[in-house]
Design an enzyme around this catalytic site. Structure first.
Site, PDB file in Angstrom:
ATOM      1  N   HIS A 103       0.829  -0.932   0.128  1.00 41.16           N
ATOM      2  CA  HIS A 103       0.490  -0.335  -0.198  1.00 41.16           C
ATOM      3  C   HIS A 103       0.821   1.232  -0.033  1.00 41.16           C
ATOM      4  O   HIS A 103       0.761   2.095  -0.709  1.00 41.16           O
ATOM      5  CB  HIS A 103      -1.210   0.320   1.341  1.00 41.16           C
ATOM      6  N   GLU A 106       2.636   1.812  -3.398  1.00 39.90           N
ATOM      7  CA  GLU A 106       1.525   1.726  -4.440  1.00 39.90           C
ATOM      8  C   GLU A 106       1.078   3.858  -4.698  1.00 39.90           C
ATOM      9  O   GLU A 106       1.500   3.974  -5.389  1.00 39.90           O
ATOM     10  CB  GLU A 106       0.000   1.698  -4.072  1.00 39.90           C
ATOM     11  N   HIS A 107       1.592   4.090  -3.289  1.00 40.61           N
ATOM     12  CA  HIS A 107       1.819   5.582  -3.171  1.00 40.61           C
ATOM     13  C   HIS A 107       2.700   6.194  -3.324  1.00 40.61           C
ATOM     14  O   HIS A 107       3.106   7.480  -3.673  1.00 40.61           O
ATOM     15  CB  HIS A 107       1.338   6.262  -0.976  1.00 40.61           C
ATOM     16  N   GLU A 204      -4.824   6.855   6.581  1.00 35.47           N
ATOM     17  CA  GLU A 204      -5.855   6.487   5.535  1.00 35.47           C
ATOM     18  C   GLU A 204      -6.575   4.563   6.305  1.00 35.47           C
ATOM     19  O   GLU A 204      -7.490   4.990   6.385  1.00 35.47           O
ATOM     20  CB  GLU A 204      -5.487   6.281   4.716  1.00 35.47           C
TER      21      GLU A 204
END
Length: 952
Positions: A103, A106-107, A204
């Site tokens: 994750h 991905e950012h 998040e």
């Protein structure tokens, strides 16, 4: 973006239908398919070899499978005469801990690459493109980077940025600390302030872990599949994210983001050869094959069922504080690449749980033990081995065993009795409609379904449906898990405090202030984005297509708009009824009335029979409250209820008969059924708050600005959430039930019906006009004239002229003079679109940096809605006080004019992409022009285009 969890019912089939998105043109031409059929197996194209060419006429496409000669990368191209073309690259990402490494990666890959080293090229491309979709997703075992656009040049630009980002990212350390996690002082400039965790992904996931449904679904997967990657949180557990290091991030990229571990996907009518050439030249030619395997092994089956208990936080909006337990029973199913088995189990799931006639609905929902099905109910095909889950939420802890016994009993009964023929027929009918219904996001839906599958098996779909006609054997010898949650809350805040202390002792304390200050300095520097490709305003089409439609009067004085479109044999009907005569005290109950109207029975049909007829004869019948601000004055609006439905053309008379019975003879006597619906609605509203908190906040903030916004808060804001909670808590709901016939009296009649619309094929229009006319003639009228509750009502023609014959549609608008203390503009249309461009400017050039990069929120920005209200917002924001200050600074920044003509032109591109987004045949003349809803006219948009081209 972290993607987790399944969907109810048909799962993959629902995603294919695109029902949650706007919809797609199936063109008359099949040139794209014909070109694709010319490829030969074994043919070499730009470093790729064609492995298979398959025509799939049921979906109007041709599939071409290829493999890359040097790296082994796999490629699937779906040629279809659809101008909304899509690209996606997927990597199998299989973390073995809950640090959230896929994750965070991905950012971070989207924060700059070798060819495009500027900070945040992904977000900058939002203003340099006409994309119809741009995003990235991290799932349990894959990461996907999709985009779509209708412009060939734009496609090549975005493809270049995506390829460079995924295969050649900078992966700078500061970007890792910004996007992943860091420990620094609350105020980086003041070492006396407390140490806190920051980071976009960290915040998040903190937000995600406030959602009890997500927590439950995550633990369910972790416990059911404990042997490999599914046992961890791919998005990252906030308690584990601080264990991730920059070195681990780079290593994960090296082993997972390689062409040998990649799957490429393209869809649409653009040339395949151009895609292959660009991918080969800009990326794959620089790699050789790598043998590193990321395959997920099969889960070892247990020799007996297992049970677990997890703790979740209390829900302050729960209808009963003593009933906050959730229980689920789950069964591990076969590998999803067994498409036959997966498809049949998907259908079986729908038969078991969908609608009031399903066995588990009768056994669980109507038992009164809980408020709704448990999270992740039904078939879940998001992991290598699928699973089926069933259970209840909102139950008492003492009823956990009872629910499990009901699950076992229901399965035994279904095995013994099978399913009724009508239910199977209804399911087949549902699939037929979903196959014909057309979606603008069809390519995106396909890439989500195909992400795991090597073989393209959609051509089997019509054969596979037939297997439902046999009596199924339910989950024989499948792995079985029982999971319940509730009770003691884990003190995650306390644990985070312990983690802060641990990390601060593990690392040099001197790192924190310098890191925070260095990040602030870097984020405040002006960025040169000239390296990024961009479209120009001149690339925008200077006009939008004119939609031809006709309007005629039915039942004497009701205007009906007829729009002939290639709807593939599906008829779409809509009707709008005014609420102007409804007494004020009944208005808060309109959303509840809408939600239950088609679920309580009508005429001679009880609610089960009505549900069966809706499934057999329609693709769904929905009723929703509407608040429609006028396009010229903020103190003027229209209030009403929108009735929508669709059906196969052969079933149009039956669908209109159902509407006739619902309007004339709705049933409001089933008190027990009403209680069930109320509890489910209240639970659904409560569950939606964690993901939609910013939307509720925006509604609340705008409540006092315009009369329309005040009513929108009543219908869809926290006022409605609290009202539903109070009703669900009532032991005697008769006083509420008695309000429904009163609302019906003021709403469901021809006198209040202001307009209707029909979208269908040209061949079906004559029959549609007859059936709709019969419906309108058969709907009752008021026995006495009812005057509007609000005295100031004006009639305003909606622009319904199509260049042919027809009658004007007249909208009855309410004027509330002097209500609004703050009018943005008095005449909305042209200033409206100028302010939309300003909102994009403020978001891209100021608020993104302040709220996301510096503040660590997951998102934030500015927007202007149809209601004329300019909104500044943030999402999953740990620093809302600082964000409020940033809002004020953003206004000062806009006033100062610290932006260039190039900045304005880039903002225009972003706004144009939404104006010129694809529109489905079902929505032509409806959403694109808004004649049924907002009253915007084709000529208005051309005025907007002309104005925006000249805007400086």
């Amino acid at each position: 973006m972290w993607r987790f969890g399944g969907r109810r019912g048909l799962g993959a089939l629902q995603r294919l239908s695109g029902r949650t998105h706007r919809n797609v043109w199936r063109g008359k031409s099949d040139q794209a398919c014909e070109r694709a059929l010319q490829y030969k197996v074994g043919e070499k194209i730009h470093g790729f070899t064609v492995n298979q060419v398959t025509s799939v006429p049921e979906l109007f496409l041709t599939a071409v499978k290829l493999s890359h000669d040097s790296t082994g990368a796999r490629y699937l191209h779906l040629a279809r005469e659809d101008k909304n073309n899509l690209f996606s690259v997927q990597f199998r990402t299989t973390p073995m801990d809950s640090t959230g490494v896929p994750h965070v990666l991905e950012h971070t890959v989207l924060c700059g690459s070798q060819k495009y080293p500027c900070r945040d090229p992904f977000f900058k491309m939002l203003n340099r493109s006409l994309s119809t979709f741009m995003n990235a997703f991290t799932a349990s075992d894959y990461t996907m980077y999709p985009f779509s656009t209708q412009n060939p040049k734009d496609f090549q630009n975005l493809l270049s940025v995506y390829l460079d980002a995924t295969f050649f990212p900078c992966l700078r350390e500061l970007d890792f600390w910004c996007e992943g996690w860091r420990l620094e002082h609350e105020n980086p400039s003041d070492p006396q302030t407390p140490l806190i965790f920051k980071g976009v992904v960290f915040n998040e996931m903190k937000g995600a872990f406030t959602d009890n449904e997500r927590i439950f679904s995550q633990h369910l997967q972790n416990k059911l599949l404990p042997d490999h990657t599914y046992s961890v949180v791919s998005g990252g557990d906030p308690l584990c994210i601080p264990e991730l290091t920059w070195e681990q991030l780079k290593e994960f990229h090296a082993t997972h983001y390689h062409p040998s571990n990649a799957r490429f996907f393209t869809y649409g009518n653009f040339q395949l050869e151009q895609h292959l050439k660009q991918i080969q030249e800009e990326a794959l030619s620089k790699f050789q094959k790598m043998e590193q395997s990321t395959v997920v092994p099969a889960q070892k089956h247990w020799d007996k069922p297992r049970e677990f208990h997890i703790a979740c936080g209390p829900d302050s909006l729960a209808t009963d504080a003593s009933k906050q337990t959730t229980v689920s029973v789950s069964f591990l199913l076969p590998d999803i690449t067994d498409t036959f088995e997966a498809f049949t189990l998907n259908l079986l799931s729908s038969l078991l749980i969908s609608g009031p006639n399903s066995p588990f609905y009768k056994a669980l929902i109507e038992s009164g033990l809980g408020t709704d099905f448990s999270p992740d109910v039904g078939y879940n095909g998001y992991t290598r081995e699928a699973y089926f889950s069933i259970g209840l939420q909102g139950i008492s802890e003492k009823d956990v065993r009872t629910v499990k016994e009901l699950v076992d009993k229901t399965i035994e009964e279904v095995i013994e009795k099978g399913f009724e023929d009508d239910r199977i027929e209804a399911l087949l009918h549902k699939i037929e409609i979903q196959m014909k219904h057309q979606s603008t996001s069809f390519g995106l839906a396909l890439t989500s379904v195909c992400v795991f599958l090597v073989a393209f098996a959609f051509g089997l779909v019509l054969v596979l449906v037939l297997c439902c006609k046999t009596k199924p054997q339910l989950f024989p010898n499948y792995q079985h898990l029982g999971l319940d949650s509730g009770g003691d809350e884990e003190h995650r805040t306390w644990k985070l405090g312990v983690r802060i202390a641990h990390v601060s002792f593990s690392l040099s304390i001197s790192v924190f202030p310098s890191l925070g200050l260095e990040l602030r300095t870097q984020q405040s520097k002006p960025q040169d984005a000239s390296c990024l490709p961009a479209l120009k305003v001149s690339d925008i089409e200077p006009s939008i297509p004119f939609i031809q439609f006709d309007v005629s009067l039915a039942a004497g004085d009701i205007p009906v708009q007829y729009c002939a479109q290639p709807t593939n044999g599906v008829v779409y009907f809509r009707a709008f009824c005014s609420l102007n005569t409804l007494p004020e005290e009944l208005r808060p109950y309109v959303p509840l009335f809408c939600s239950v109207l088609t679920k309580l029975g009508c005429g001679i049909l009880d609610y089960r029979e009505q549900a069966q007829q809706i499934e057999l004869k329609t693709g769904g019948m929905t009723v929703s409250p509407q608040v429609l601000p006028d396009d010229s004055h903020l103190d003027t609006y229209e209030q009403g209820v929108l009735f929508s439905s669709l059906c196969l053309d052969r079933n149009l008379p039956d669908m209109m008969h159902l509407w006739t019975e619902i309007f004339n003879n709705p049933c409001f006597e089933e008190e027990d059924r009403f209680k069930v619906l109320v509890k489910m609605a209240a639970q659904e509203l409560s569950n939606g708050i964690p993901d939609s908190g910013h939307l509720y906040a925006a509604l609340r903030a705008s409540k006092t600005l315009t009369p329309a916004a005040d009513l929108q808060e009543t219908f869809g804001g926290m006022d409605q959430v609290r009202l539903m909670k109070r009703i669900a808590e009532m032991t005697d709901v008769k006083p509420i039930l008695r309000k429904l016939p009163r609302i019906k009296k003021y709403l469901l009649n021809c006198d209040n019906m202001s307009r209707c619309s029909v979208n269908a094929t040209p061949q079906q229009m004559s029959q549609a006009e007859k059936d709709v006319g019969n419906f309108l003639r058969n709907v009752g009228r008021s026995k006495k004239e009812r005057k509007p509750v609000r005295p100031h009502v004006v009639e305003k023609p909606a622009h319904s002229s199509s260049g042919g014959s027809g009658s004007q549609i007249v909208r009855k608008l309410i004027i509330v003079s002097g209500h609004s203390p703050c009018h943005v503009v008095s005449n909305l249309l042209i200033p409206h679109f100028s302010l939309k461009i300003l909102a994009r400017l403020m978001t891209a050039k100021f608020l993104h940096t302040e709220i996301r990069e510096k503040g660590g929120a997951y998102g934030g920005g500015a927007k202007l809605g149809h209601n004329g209200i300019f909104t500044l917002y943030s999402y999953r924001d740990p620093n809302f006080i600082e964000t409020l200050q940033s809002f004020g600074k953003a206004v000062d920044w806009a006033k100062s004019g610290k932006f260039t003509q190039q900045d304005i032109d880039e903002a225009k591109l972003s706004v144009f992409s939404s104006v010129d987004s694809p529109v489905a045949p079902s929505d032509k003349g409806i959403l694109s022009l808004g004649t049924l809803v907002h009253g915007f006219h084709w000529a208005d948009f051309h005025s907007f285009l002309s104005h925006c081209f000249l805007l400086t």
